[in-house]
Design a protein around this motif. Structure first.
Motif, mmCIF file in Angstrom:
data_model
loop_
_atom_site.group_PDB
_atom_site.id
_atom_site.type_symbol
_atom_site.label_atom_id
_atom_site.label_comp_id
_atom_site.label_asym_id
_atom_site.label_seq_id
_atom_site.Cartn_x
_atom_site.Cartn_y
_atom_site.Cartn_z
ATOM 1 N N GLU A 140 25.207 -7.797 7.292
ATOM 2 C CA GLU A 140 26.410 -6.951 7.264
ATOM 3 C C GLU A 140 26.618 -6.266 8.616
ATOM 4 O O GLU A 140 27.748 -6.193 9.113
ATOM 5 C CB GLU A 140 26.311 -5.927 6.138
ATOM 6 C CG GLU A 140 26.446 -6.546 4.760
ATOM 7 C CD GLU A 140 26.155 -5.576 3.616
ATOM 8 O OE1 GLU A 140 25.878 -4.374 3.875
ATOM 9 O OE2 GLU A 140 26.207 -6.032 2.463
ATOM 10 N N ASN B 14 21.447 -6.414 4.683
ATOM 11 C CA ASN B 14 22.008 -5.312 5.460
ATOM 12 C C ASN B 14 22.143 -5.676 6.938
ATOM 13 O O ASN B 14 23.097 -5.260 7.602
ATOM 14 C CB ASN B 14 21.162 -4.054 5.284
ATOM 15 C CG ASN B 14 21.238 -3.499 3.873
ATOM 16 O OD1 ASN B 14 22.210 -3.719 3.155
ATOM 17 N ND2 ASN B 14 20.198 -2.789 3.461
ATOM 18 N N SER C 245 26.156 1.347 11.644
ATOM 19 C CA SER C 245 25.407 0.301 10.923
ATOM 20 C C SER C 245 23.998 0.148 11.483
ATOM 21 O O SER C 245 23.047 -0.063 10.726
ATOM 22 C CB SER C 245 26.160 -1.033 10.955
ATOM 23 O OG SER C 245 26.182 -1.580 12.253
ATOM 24 N N ARG D 59 18.173 2.997 2.904
ATOM 25 C CA ARG D 59 18.500 2.316 1.656
ATOM 26 C C ARG D 59 17.257 1.725 1.015
ATOM 27 O O ARG D 59 17.306 1.232 -0.099
ATOM 28 C CB ARG D 59 19.548 1.231 1.920
ATOM 29 C CG ARG D 59 20.887 1.828 2.365
ATOM 30 C CD ARG D 59 21.776 0.820 2.982
ATOM 31 N NE ARG D 59 21.282 0.475 4.315
ATOM 32 C CZ ARG D 59 21.980 -0.191 5.216
ATOM 33 N NH1 ARG D 59 23.198 -0.611 4.955
ATOM 34 N NH2 ARG D 59 21.469 -0.464 6.404
ATOM 35 N N ASP E 265 16.336 2.298 7.675
ATOM 36 C CA ASP E 265 15.721 1.333 6.759
ATOM 37 C C ASP E 265 14.406 0.805 7.319
ATOM 38 O O ASP E 265 13.425 0.649 6.580
ATOM 39 C CB ASP E 265 16.668 0.154 6.503
ATOM 40 C CG ASP E 265 17.855 0.509 5.636
ATOM 41 O OD1 ASP E 265 17.825 1.541 4.939
ATOM 42 O OD2 ASP E 265 18.839 -0.264 5.665
#
Length: 168
Positions: free
Chosen positions: A129, A126, A27, A98, A34
């Protein structure tokens, strides 16, 4: 050095569960990708800004790009601290990012700012998350790091949104 010794050379001890560390590292690597992509997009818009509010927007985007860039190394180093491997190339960034690239020859100021509002909103989502993944892995340090970056991302979103309100 043989392949096994090379892998062992990068191992980092951790008391976190292996499966949790792998999920956190994955992650975080997506967030690193990103952040690279959002940094480049923000600088692209900074360099190509035009119009009557040029100076204000140019400076705003430069400040925001600097803030985004400052997140990359701590996120990548966190991956290494928990025993993971992180981004190795621009191609790796492209695989994981992303954030949508914008290669248009011209983008108007309002469209630039609105695009960055949306990208920063997605970035905050994100990050939340990733925070949940860190919480599930009992990785307090990663969760704490992300909390500050979520706040900064929300602030960027707020500033960009308020800036777009006076544009037609």
């Amino acid at each position: 050095m043989n392949a096994l010794n090379q892998i062992e050379a990068l191992e980092t001890p951790s008391d976190l569960e292996e499966k949790g560390r792998e999920k956190v590292a994955e992650s975080l690597n997506r967030l690193v990708a990103d952040a690279f992509a959002l940094y480049i997009k923000t600088k692209n818009y900074h360099w190509h800004m035009s119009g009557r509010h040029f100076r204000d927007y140019h400076l705003l985007l430069d400040d925001q790009a600097t803030q985004i860039l400052a997140t990359i190394d701590p996120l990548a180093e966190r991956v290494r601290k928990i025993g993971g491997n992180t981004i190795r190339s621009v191609g790796h960034v492209a695989q994981l990012q992303r954030v949508k690239d914008n290669d248009e020859d011209f983008v108007g100021p309002k469209e630039m700012l609105e695009d960055l509002v949306n990208e920063n909103k997605k970035m905050a989502k994100n990050m939340r998350e990733a925070h949940k993944i860190a919480d599930d892995a009992e990785d307090v340090a990663t969760a704490s790091l992300l909390e500050n970056y979520i706040d900064e991302t929300e602030e960027r979103t707020w500033f960009l949104f308020e800036t777009t309100r006076d544009l037609n």
